[in-house]
Design a protein around this motif. Structure first.
Motif, PDB file in Angstrom:
ATOM      1  N   GLU A  10       0.104  -7.270   9.927  1.00 57.39           N
ATOM      2  CA  GLU A  10       0.881  -8.270  10.656  1.00 57.39           C
ATOM      3  C   GLU A  10      -0.010  -9.428  11.105  1.00 57.39           C
ATOM      4  O   GLU A  10       0.389 -10.597  11.039  1.00 57.39           O
TER       5      GLU A  10
ATOM      6  N   ASN B 283       0.613 -13.289   9.992  1.00 56.10           N
ATOM      7  CA  ASN B 283       0.880 -14.361  10.956  1.00 56.10           C
ATOM      8  C   ASN B 283      -0.148 -15.473  10.871  1.00 56.10           C
ATOM      9  O   ASN B 283       0.205 -16.661  10.891  1.00 56.10           O
TER      10      ASN B 283
ATOM     11  N   SER C 251      -0.309  -4.131  13.963  1.00 55.85           N
ATOM     12  CA  SER C 251      -0.802  -3.833  12.626  1.00 55.85           C
ATOM     13  C   SER C 251      -1.769  -4.908  12.140  1.00 55.85           C
ATOM     14  O   SER C 251      -1.544  -6.109  12.352  1.00 55.85           O
TER      15      SER C 251
ATOM     16  N   ASP D 236      -1.408  -8.157  17.442  1.00 52.18           N
ATOM     17  CA  ASP D 236      -0.352  -7.436  16.731  1.00 52.18           C
ATOM     18  C   ASP D 236      -0.714  -5.969  16.559  1.00 52.18           C
ATOM     19  O   ASP D 236      -1.892  -5.596  16.504  1.00 52.18           O
TER      20      ASP D 236
ATOM     21  N   SER E 246       5.026  -9.183  17.088  1.00 52.08           N
ATOM     22  CA  SER E 246       5.850  -9.046  15.883  1.00 52.08           C
ATOM     23  C   SER E 246       6.703  -7.780  15.902  1.00 52.08           C
ATOM     24  O   SER E 246       7.650  -7.651  15.114  1.00 52.08           O
ATOM     25  N   SER E 247       6.382  -6.858  16.779  1.00 52.08           N
ATOM     26  CA  SER E 247       7.105  -5.586  16.841  1.00 52.08           C
ATOM     27  C   SER E 247       8.504  -5.794  17.411  1.00 52.08           C
ATOM     28  O   SER E 247       8.719  -6.627  18.295  1.00 52.08           O
TER      29      SER E 247
END
Length: 497
Positions: free
Chosen positions: A271, A275, A268, A266, A220-221
């Motif tokens: 995150e 997701n 975080s 992920d 996701s970053s």
């Protein structure tokens, strides 16, 4: 009248009898002292730390490290004796940290036309171009993986940071030009095949079965951009679902029943929660284990509930810290950050495993990350850091299979090994010296007259201090200034509930 010889013999017999009586008295006194401690109660000076047995859990399977990037470099060291020393320090449960979990990085291998990656980060791939396989690649990391298993590692996970460069849109394993999706639309099947073929080769040719395979890393970053110094690849949520399902299908088609999909690693915790809250049912069915990093985010309870709801194993699969101080092997700031993160994660998120990023950090990086610092380029040399000793305060005594017991106080953690009858208390103290009292009412302490104390501080490197008395209801321990203290009680039984 007895002669002198007879009198001398009687005197000797008397001395021996007296000696035996004295030994018996001393032994009895020791038993008596033990019984006295066990029968006495400790008068607490304030509110003691209490163990929250109703929040305890028994699914903890161990501690781990990624092999990227250190194993890629150290595995190529010519000095085998020195490499063995490092592997003992990391994996051996008697000589070192006793980490029993490793995460093996399946490299993508950078485009030879691109600039070099950071030391150790240039992990070789097994498919340098379409249709070509190189099973001699990545010998260094593979050597450390095999050495870790010889030293007791019993869980191995494979993961990817990026697809091979020739599968990417940017032509680089470092990311897309703008940090967006970088896997070509027509390469999803090829990428899944690449990862699962590596897993299959490890099983069939080298006898190593990866329990899990994660095709993603911090997907996701948006910082994975072309020209970075390390592998990385963004995947939007819809693309995460595509590759997860394709990898699961590929594992099944190749008969790799011993390996299941983990996701999504992920950066975080939040995150990860976001997701997994939107993955479709087919994706959720394809994932057997939820992996999260805990560098950021606060939704630990939400993630734990999400894993329980979907019946998934939960791992804290990556965290590392270097504190905020200039480069120093004696840095205690990073030690305190490490201890705080471990305690929060184990008490609130309650993962089955806790995995550090890389146990060995490049000395040339000039930071305080890692437990051991070694030269990734140049002289084959390593140094221990204070963070190593902070970590061993946990890993040496809280072993796989232990019951993790949260406490009602933020700076403490407890664990109980039912087979070994061992209770462990860990205290972090970033402030001035003082004392910490524990109420241990849930345990039968009659056999534990004293407890062992180990401490890491600016002055101590996981050194054993003087034993402390154990009372029928608990104990009191001195905690040093800026320290991590571990208290170990042997011969302890959990009372029947």
């Amino acid at each position: 009248m007895a002669n002198d010889k007879q009198r001398s013999g009687k005197r000797k017999s008397g001395y021996i009898a007296a000696g035996i009586a004295l030994i018996a008295l001393l032994a009895g006194g020791g038993i008596l002292m033990s019984q006295m401690n066990a029968s006495r109660t400790l008068t607490f000076e304030g509110e003691p730390v209490r163990l929250n047995m109703d929040q305890s859990y028994d699914h903890f399977e161990g501690w781990g490290t990624s092999l990227a990037w250190w194993a890629n470099d150290l595995g190529e060291w010519k000095d085998q004796a020195k490499l063995n020393e490092v592997m003992d320090l990391v994996f051996d449960p008697v000589k070192g940290l006793g980490l029993n979990i490793v995460r093996y990085n399946i490299g993508g291998e950078e485009n030879p036309d691109m600039k070099a990656l950071r030391p150790g980060g240039d992990v070789p791939g097994y498919q340098p171009e379409p249709g070509v396989w190189d099973w001699e690649a990545d010998a260094g990391q593979r050597k450390v993986l095999q050495g870790s298993i010889e030293r007791g590692v019993n869980i191995a996970e494979a993961f990817s940071n990026s697809p091979p460069y020739w599968m990417t849109i940017s032509g680089s394993v470092t990311g897309a030009e703008d940090g967006s999706n970088n896997l070509k639309e027509d390469q999803y099947d090829a990428f899944a095949d690449y990862l699962t073929e590596v897993v299959k080769h490890f099983r069939d040719e080298w006898g190593i079965t990866f329990r899990t395979l994660d095709p993603l890393n911090e997907p996701s970053s948006d910082w994975w951009k072309k020209g970075n110094m390390q592998e990385g690849s963004h995947f939007s949520v819809d693309k995460q679902m595509v590759i997860i399902k394709k990898v699961a299908a590929s594992l099944k088609s190749k008969g790799l029943d011993g390996t299941v999909v983990s996701a999504a690693d992920d950066n975080s915790i939040d995150e990860t929660v976001a997701n997994f809250s939107v993955y479709d049912q087919d994706t959720l069915d394809a994932v057997a284990q939820i992996n999260t990093h805990s560098y950021n985010g606060s939704k630990m309870e939400e993630l734990r509930a999400l894993a329980e709801k979907h019946g998934k194993k939960l791992w804290m699969s990556e965290y590392g810290t270097g504190g905020s101080e200039p480069h120093s092997h004696e840095d205690m700031v990073s030690v305190q950050e490490l201890a705080e993160r471990i305690m929060f994660d184990l008490k609130i998120m309650q993962p089955s495993a806790w995995v550090y990023w890389q146990a060995v950090e490049d000395e040339g990086a000039n930071n305080n990350w890692g437990f051991i610092h070694a030269n990734f380029n140049g002289e084959e040399h390593y140094e221990m850091t204070k963070q190593y000793y902070g970590m061993v305060q946990f890993t040496k005594f809280i072993r796989p299979g232990a019951i993790i017991i949260p406490t009602d106080e933020g700076r403490t953690l407890a664990a109980y090994d039912q087979d070994a009858h061992r209770l462990v208390l860990v205290i972090r103290n970033e402030m001035s010296a003082g004392t910490k009292e524990f109420s241990l009412e849930p345990f039968e302490l009659t056999e534990a007259d004293t407890a062992q104390v180990y401490q890491t501080s600016p002055e101590h490197n996981m050194e054993q201090l003087q034993d402390i008395p154990v009372y029928a209801n608990g104990l009191k321990v001195e905690i040093g200034d800026n320290s991590i203290t571990t208290v170990v009680l042997e011969g302890v039984d959990l009372k029947s509930q």
